[in-house]
Scaffold this active site. Structure first.
Site, PDB file in Angstrom:
ATOM      1  N   THR A 109     -70.218 -12.623  65.588  1.00  8.89           N
ATOM      2  CA  THR A 109     -71.081 -13.422  64.717  1.00  8.89           C
ATOM      3  C   THR A 109     -70.721 -13.250  63.249  1.00  8.89           C
ATOM      4  OG1 THR A 109     -72.909 -13.335  66.285  1.00  8.89           O
ATOM      5  CG2 THR A 109     -73.454 -13.833  63.996  1.00  8.89           C
ATOM      6  N   THR A 143     -75.070  -7.627  52.195  1.00 12.15           N
ATOM      7  CA  THR A 143     -75.835  -6.384  52.143  1.00 12.15           C
ATOM      8  C   THR A 143     -75.185  -5.369  51.219  1.00 12.15           C
ATOM      9  OG1 THR A 143     -76.512  -4.483  53.503  1.00 12.15           O
ATOM     10  CG2 THR A 143     -74.558  -5.664  54.203  1.00 12.15           C
ATOM     11  N   ASP A 144     -76.000  -4.456  50.699  1.00 11.26           N
ATOM     12  CA  ASP A 144     -75.444  -3.361  49.893  1.00 11.26           C
ATOM     13  C   ASP A 144     -74.710  -2.345  50.752  1.00 11.26           C
ATOM     14  OD1 ASP A 144     -77.665  -2.252  51.145  1.00 11.26           O
ATOM     15  OD2 ASP A 144     -78.576  -1.467  49.319  1.00 11.26           O
ATOM     16  N   GLU A 145     -74.868  -2.416  52.071  1.00  8.22           N
ATOM     17  CA  GLU A 145     -74.218  -1.432  52.936  1.00  8.22           C
ATOM     18  C   GLU A 145     -72.700  -1.546  52.921  1.00  8.22           C
ATOM     19  OE1 GLU A 145     -75.972  -0.445  56.651  1.00  8.22           O
ATOM     20  OE2 GLU A 145     -77.903  -1.316  56.128  1.00  8.22           O
ATOM     21  N   TYR A 168     -71.687  -2.390  61.672  1.00 10.40           N
ATOM     22  CA  TYR A 168     -72.409  -3.478  61.008  1.00 10.40           C
ATOM     23  C   TYR A 168     -71.872  -3.726  59.607  1.00 10.40           C
ATOM     24  CZ  TYR A 168     -75.943  -5.566  57.999  1.00 10.40           C
ATOM     25  OH  TYR A 168     -76.577  -6.336  57.057  1.00 10.40           O
ATOM     26  N   LYS A 172     -69.856  -7.019  57.946  1.00  8.54           N
ATOM     27  CA  LYS A 172     -70.337  -7.766  56.777  1.00  8.54           C
ATOM     28  C   LYS A 172     -69.309  -7.711  55.644  1.00  8.54           C
ATOM     29  CE  LYS A 172     -73.673  -9.653  56.145  1.00  8.54           C
ATOM     30  NZ  LYS A 172     -73.991 -11.092  56.345  1.00  8.54           N
ATOM     31  N   ARG A 232     -83.104   4.608  50.230  1.00  8.01           N
ATOM     32  CA  ARG A 232     -82.811   3.174  50.167  1.00  8.01           C
ATOM     33  C   ARG A 232     -83.593   2.554  49.014  1.00  8.01           C
ATOM     34  NH1 ARG A 232     -79.572   5.141  52.880  1.00  8.01           N
ATOM     35  NH2 ARG A 232     -78.880   4.577  54.998  1.00  8.01           N
ATOM     36  N   HIS A 303     -74.838   8.247  59.245  1.00  2.00           N
ATOM     37  CA  HIS A 303     -75.949   7.727  58.450  1.00  2.00           C
ATOM     38  C   HIS A 303     -75.667   7.895  56.949  1.00  2.00           C
ATOM     39  CE1 HIS A 303     -80.665   7.526  58.234  1.00  2.00           C
ATOM     40  NE2 HIS A 303     -80.067   6.522  57.623  1.00  2.00           N
TER      41      HIS A 303
END
Length: 363
Positions: A109, A143-145, A168, A172, A232, A303
């Site tokens: 996706t 996203t900021d990730e 993920y 992105k 976050r 994480h």
């Protein structure tokens, strides 16, 4: 109360992923604006649900199409028929824990789907008359990730190098690079927004805030990863949607705009705020004090420790600032979930039982 778009606002928008959390809130804002029409394309995977759009049933300003952004024939046909002024791409697999357990869907996706959407949009844009070509925009919501993990200080800016750490965020990051390439190679007038952690109404209850609210109401444990110290920057979803509208109106093609809420909190602070808010709003709950339900569990693999957004470019160039503080946004959010428990039950039925995800199981 409806509002009118500015002269620079697109009036006809193809929104992908508009039955999901952020996309659904964005569609709702658009439909509340005079003179705006929305074509909403969503595959209705587990996190997209027509219950999120039920109050738009029968509204002539909103048309829903069930389909995949990776379906080239469908996307090409919708662009040709609807003739949008802009494409806004929210369609994405978005939960880090699920990407750990099953990364293939994220590549399909977020990478291949975005590629297809970009290439179809390029063909559509190329064939527009000059006036339409100048007005058209392709806005990609990210996203900021993608930036990785920060230390104890500092902020992500639009110049921060990409360093994604989860399947993920890697997917992105790849989609962001495709968007950039389609501008620099083909001239497609793109815009990219990279946001911090969103919260608010209609978020699928696997995510931290709605999961904690539902568990607390039921007296179930409130699982906190690791020591709860992961930080976050929290952004109320309506503020994020307003920022996207401003970028569509005034953003410079080819540019990236970071969107943040100026609300850094540790996960433990978020849970404590939720618990105190629930204590206040549910004075007769048998589970008060709700903080007694907190349970520390093993951390998520890989994480990231801290994210924080510098949104000064968006404020400086386009005059945007968040309207909600963390405290006001959390109160509105908790109240919404308490008042809409039937929605939570409907969207999670046969989809998600609240059990932990992201332990690295192979799927």
């Amino acid at each position: 109360m409806t509002t009118s778009p500015s002269d620079a606002s697109p009036r006809r928008l193809l929104v992908t992923g508009g039955a999901g959390f952020i996309g659904g809130n964005f569609v709702r804002q658009l439909v509340g604006m005079a003179g705006v029409e929305v074509l909403n394309l969503d595959l209705l995977t587990y996190a997209g649900h027509l219950a999120t759009l039920r109050d738009l049933d029968g509204d002539a300003r909103h048309r829903f199409v069930h389909g995949d952004i990776g379906d080239r024939g469908l996307v090409t046909r919708l662009l040709a028929e609807f003739r949008p002024d802009a494409v806004v791409n929210f369609a994405a697999e978005s939960h880090v824990d699920r990407s750990i357990d099953g990364p293939a869907a994220f590549i399909a996706t977020n990478v291949l789907g975005t590629f297809n959407l970009l290439d179809c949009a390029r063909g559509y844009w190329r064939d527009l008359p000059d006036e339409g070509r100048g007005r058209f925009r392709f806005l990609h919501v990210s996203t900021d990730e993608v930036y990785g993990s920060l230390g104890a200080t500092g902020f992500f800016t639009e110049e921060t190098p990409y360093a994604p750490n989860s399947p993920y965020s890697a997917s992105k990051a790849a989609s962001d690079h495709l968007v950039r390439a389609w501008h620099h190679t083909y001239g497609l007038p793109v815009l990219t927004t990279n946001c911090s952690n969103n919260y608010g109404p209609y978020q699928f209850p696997e995510k931290l805030i709605p999961l904690m609210v539902r568990n607390a109401v039921a007296g179930r444990p409130l699982p906190i990863y690791g020591d709860g110290g992961n930080v976050r920057d929290w952004l109320y979803v309506a503020d994020h949607c307003a920022a996207i509208r401003r970028v569509l109106e005034g953003g410079r093609p080819g540019e990236v705009y970071n969107v943040g809420g100026n609300s850094e909190r540790t996960n433990l602070q978020v849970v404590d705020t939720l618990c105190s808010t629930l204590d206040e709003l549910l004075p007769d709950s048998p589970h008060r004090p709700h903080a007694a339900l907190r349970t520390f569990v093993p951390d998520r693999p890989g994480h990231d420790r801290r994210y924080a957004i510098d949104a000064s470019k968006l404020a400086r160039e386009l005059g945007w600032a968040p309207a909600e503080s963390f405290e006001s946004g959390i109160r509105r959010t908790v109240r919404w979930y308490l008042d809409n428990q039937a929605w939570c039950e409907e969207v999670t039925r046969d989809q998600y039982d609240g059990s932990r995800l992201g332990l690295g199981a192979v799927t």
